[in-house]
Design a protein around this motif. Sequence first.
Motif, PDB file in Angstrom:
ATOM      1  N   ALA A 266      48.774 -17.802  87.597  1.00 58.57           N
ATOM      2  CA  ALA A 266      47.682 -18.512  86.931  1.00 58.57           C
ATOM      3  C   ALA A 266      47.694 -19.980  87.323  1.00 58.57           C
ATOM      4  O   ALA A 266      48.762 -20.583  87.505  1.00 58.57           O
ATOM      5  CB  ALA A 266      47.813 -18.393  85.417  1.00 58.57           C
ATOM      6  N   PHE A 267      46.512 -20.546  87.478  1.00 55.24           N
ATOM      7  CA  PHE A 267      46.342 -21.990  87.632  1.00 55.24           C
ATOM      8  C   PHE A 267      46.281 -22.568  86.221  1.00 55.24           C
ATOM      9  O   PHE A 267      45.419 -22.177  85.416  1.00 55.24           O
ATOM     10  CB  PHE A 267      45.055 -22.305  88.383  1.00 55.24           C
TER      11      PHE A 267
ATOM     12  N   ARG B 272      46.534 -20.380  74.088  1.00 55.50           N
ATOM     13  CA  ARG B 272      45.785 -20.141  72.855  1.00 55.50           C
ATOM     14  C   ARG B 272      46.010 -21.252  71.833  1.00 55.50           C
ATOM     15  O   ARG B 272      45.130 -21.544  71.020  1.00 55.50           O
ATOM     16  CB  ARG B 272      46.175 -18.788  72.276  1.00 55.50           C
ATOM     17  N   ALA B 273      47.201 -21.865  71.882  1.00 50.77           N
ATOM     18  CA  ALA B 273      47.513 -22.948  70.949  1.00 50.77           C
ATOM     19  C   ALA B 273      46.930 -24.282  71.408  1.00 50.77           C
ATOM     20  O   ALA B 273      47.032 -25.281  70.685  1.00 50.77           O
ATOM     21  CB  ALA B 273      49.025 -23.076  70.790  1.00 50.77           C
ATOM     22  N   GLY B 274      46.320 -24.300  72.591  1.00 52.89           N
ATOM     23  CA  GLY B 274      45.720 -25.522  73.096  1.00 52.89           C
ATOM     24  C   GLY B 274      46.708 -26.503  73.692  1.00 52.89           C
ATOM     25  O   GLY B 274      46.365 -27.661  73.971  1.00 52.89           O
ATOM     26  N   LYS B 275      47.953 -26.042  73.940  1.00 55.62           N
ATOM     27  CA  LYS B 275      48.970 -26.939  74.497  1.00 55.62           C
ATOM     28  C   LYS B 275      48.892 -27.016  76.021  1.00 55.62           C
ATOM     29  O   LYS B 275      49.479 -27.903  76.641  1.00 55.62           O
ATOM     30  CB  LYS B 275      50.355 -26.481  74.058  1.00 55.62           C
ATOM     31  N   LEU B 276      48.221 -26.073  76.625  1.00 52.98           N
ATOM     32  CA  LEU B 276      47.895 -26.101  78.042  1.00 52.98           C
ATOM     33  C   LEU B 276      46.625 -25.293  78.235  1.00 52.98           C
ATOM     34  O   LEU B 276      46.163 -24.608  77.316  1.00 52.98           O
ATOM     35  CB  LEU B 276      49.053 -25.589  78.913  1.00 52.98           C
ATOM     36  N   ARG B 277      46.063 -25.366  79.430  1.00 52.09           N
ATOM     37  CA  ARG B 277      44.800 -24.673  79.685  1.00 52.09           C
ATOM     38  C   ARG B 277      44.934 -23.826  80.946  1.00 52.09           C
ATOM     39  O   ARG B 277      45.210 -24.337  82.025  1.00 52.09           O
ATOM     40  CB  ARG B 277      43.662 -25.669  79.856  1.00 52.09           C
ATOM     41  N   MET B 278      44.745 -22.513  80.813  1.00 52.81           N
ATOM     42  CA  MET B 278      44.771 -21.610  81.955  1.00 52.81           C
ATOM     43  C   MET B 278      43.357 -21.543  82.533  1.00 52.81           C
ATOM     44  O   MET B 278      42.415 -21.171  81.829  1.00 52.81           O
ATOM     45  CB  MET B 278      45.274 -20.231  81.525  1.00 52.81           C
ATOM     46  N   LEU B 279      43.223 -21.897  83.806  1.00 53.26           N
ATOM     47  CA  LEU B 279      41.896 -21.950  84.430  1.00 53.26           C
ATOM     48  C   LEU B 279      41.486 -20.628  85.059  1.00 53.26           C
ATOM     49  O   LEU B 279      40.307 -20.249  85.003  1.00 53.26           O
ATOM     50  CB  LEU B 279      41.878 -23.037  85.506  1.00 53.26           C
ATOM     51  N   ALA B 280      42.436 -19.939  85.695  1.00 61.19           N
ATOM     52  CA  ALA B 280      42.108 -18.694  86.397  1.00 61.19           C
ATOM     53  C   ALA B 280      43.383 -17.944  86.729  1.00 61.19           C
ATOM     54  O   ALA B 280      44.456 -18.545  86.856  1.00 61.19           O
ATOM     55  CB  ALA B 280      41.326 -18.980  87.676  1.00 61.19           C
ATOM     56  N   VAL B 281      43.260 -16.638  86.857  1.00 58.89           N
ATOM     57  CA  VAL B 281      44.387 -15.801  87.282  1.00 58.89           C
ATOM     58  C   VAL B 281      44.086 -15.216  88.658  1.00 58.89           C
ATOM     59  O   VAL B 281      42.925 -15.069  89.040  1.00 58.89           O
ATOM     60  CB  VAL B 281      44.655 -14.669  86.269  1.00 58.89           C
TER      61      VAL B 281
END
Length: 331
Positions: free
Chosen positions: A131-132, A221-230
């Motif tokens: 994941a990015f 989900r907790a908003g501590k990081l953001r997954m852009l794409a898999v």
Amino acid sequence: MNLLSRRELLVTATRLAALVAWSGGAGADDYPSRPIRLVIPYAAGASGDQIGRPWAERIASLLGPIYVENVGGAGGSVGSAMVAQSAPDGYSLLLGNGSTQVMIPLSSVRPAYDPVRDFRAVYRLITSTLAFVVHPSLPVRDLQELAAYARANPGKLSYGTPGVGTGNHLVGEMFRRRSSVPLDLVHVPYRGMAPATNDLVSGQIPAMIAVVSGHLVQLHRAGKLRMLAVTSQKRLGGAPDIPTVIEAGMPDLGYAGWFGLFAPKATPDAIVYRISAATRAAMADPALQETYRSQGMEPDADSSPEKFQQLVEDELAHLAPVVKAIGLTRD
């Protein structure tokens, strides 16, 4: 009898001979007679633990005690080299993956081990995806925006991976070339994804390319990081909100990862098939399957030493020209 059926017959005969040897042959008849060491070649707390430790817990009832040792460093090559140099008696196993068994040997100027000469495949446990991922403060919501940000801010974007020459690094280089990002996109190698994730959450690095795990999804989900794409072909069942690189308009960034068990090359057939058979039984357990699927991984209930070995050799042949073309080399 055609060629395929001859091959199947040969494999069956080899397995039967190995089982006979295991049940009555010298040196393998009492295996295992002491605890087995599983080396995870990454720092504790990363995706390797979420794969290797559930296997070790489940397999203990079938093989006996398993203890896990995390040996991080050099993208996984330190722990891998340790197992390659261990006695071929079935008491030292490696939790290897596409980085340790394919990418690092291909990209190293002086590899510490040869994935074919020094190892034999035992069983592929799971397939995975990358994941990015970015820090929430980075003003990007998808891969196209990430590429535009990197082009507009030369020298200001860095990304973490578990090491130089890993599959994560390969995908990062492919992203840079695909997006026409300047050469000053900074790659930051770590001893594993756990410390990289900690640095991302704390804002020490703005981005990383990581193996998807349950912990990563929870942080997203907790908003501590953001997954852009898999990098998988389809969206993950455990994280259906995250688009694929195909949907993001970058299908050439697709990358399928895997983790599995490897033994030193000279490990006897009887022992390899004993471990493989026990693992196949363990992987049929619905509870273990759900453990892996909840982490965004897909368990492999139909692997074997032959299938897994062929997969490794096929990937080595396929990726060698890719690594050469992009100049992905390491000391």
